[in-house]
Design an enzyme around this catalytic site. Sequence first.
Site, mmCIF file in Angstrom:
data_model
loop_
_atom_site.group_PDB
_atom_site.id
_atom_site.type_symbol
_atom_site.label_atom_id
_atom_site.label_comp_id
_atom_site.label_asym_id
_atom_site.label_seq_id
_atom_site.Cartn_x
_atom_site.Cartn_y
_atom_site.Cartn_z
ATOM 1 N N HIS A 167 -22.835 94.026 53.839
ATOM 2 C CA HIS A 167 -22.047 93.833 52.672
ATOM 3 C C HIS A 167 -20.738 94.746 52.725
ATOM 4 C CE1 HIS A 167 -22.295 93.225 48.142
ATOM 5 N NE2 HIS A 167 -21.574 94.256 48.306
ATOM 6 N N HIS B 236 -15.393 95.803 51.765
ATOM 7 C CA HIS B 236 -14.627 96.876 51.211
ATOM 8 C C HIS B 236 -13.949 97.520 52.459
ATOM 9 C CE1 HIS B 236 -15.908 96.702 47.171
ATOM 10 N NE2 HIS B 236 -17.246 96.426 47.485
ATOM 11 N N LYS C 205 -11.681 87.158 45.160
ATOM 12 C CA LYS C 205 -12.327 88.392 44.732
ATOM 13 C C LYS C 205 -11.359 89.095 43.879
ATOM 14 C CE LYS C 205 -14.902 92.434 45.780
ATOM 15 N NZ LYS C 205 -16.217 92.808 46.411
#
Length: 285
Positions: free
Chosen positions: A158, A174, A220
Amino acid sequence: RKALNRELSELFNAMWDADVHRLRPGKDYTIDVQGRAGPAQQGDSAVQDNAARHLFHHVNEERLKSIKTFATFIALLDNYEASTGVAEVVTPEEIAENNCFLDAILATEVMRLAHDYLLKKNLAKPDPADFKHQLYDIWFQLYARKEGDRPDSCGFEHVFVGETRRGKQILGLHNWVQFYLQEKRNQIDYKGYVARKNKTRPDSDDQVLSIQFSWKGSVKPLGSTFIGVSPEFEFALYSVLFLLSEERVTRERVEIDEYELQVVLWRHGRHIGTAYPVLLRAPTE
């Protein structure tokens, strides 16, 4: 606003200073922030593109390949099925790659500082092999993103690799190395930077950015990431935060170098759900 956590700021600055593998802006890489991103909602498939060029203009790949923590980290990026709801299959080879990566980062000063701090708080196992097991469980143990689904996700996937939900939503992603490699393959399209209210455009040497991008058919609207830091720095930072708190969502305000940040971490039971930095104040402000 939550008070500044001075103890964590001190630790994270020590880790930042010890991060000898961090790439330096303008020297090891250059970014091109371009235009400010337009409005977007989660699930949009198309938004205005205010950045015609890539975010990463140049990255010294020789340096990435020559540093063991980066090289073993990059080896993990192709181990996952991006769609949630699709069960992950973990091969013996992938388990070996996970272990190689953990061995590499545990040999760094950054992880030693994190381990020492956690030991003082009685939150980590003293034996390095036990500590490694603890980290493996937090980051690599599979779980189901939605109850009842098959094990389709883990903290590492993730945060560092990114996932998609029903082809309409980007989850996580990220990490700047993954972003750069996906961008180089034309898999990611950088749409522009996201500025905070009344704040100026980021600088090309800012090492924490808020950005908008599309990936695998979705947008995003806002993703935030460290730029240039080593994998061990992010891994250590988020592991400390995870082990310090039992809360489902942890938000700590810290100062790292010249940046004022909120580091956000969501738990998924005994594992990491997501973790990322939010820039509150940049050096130029």
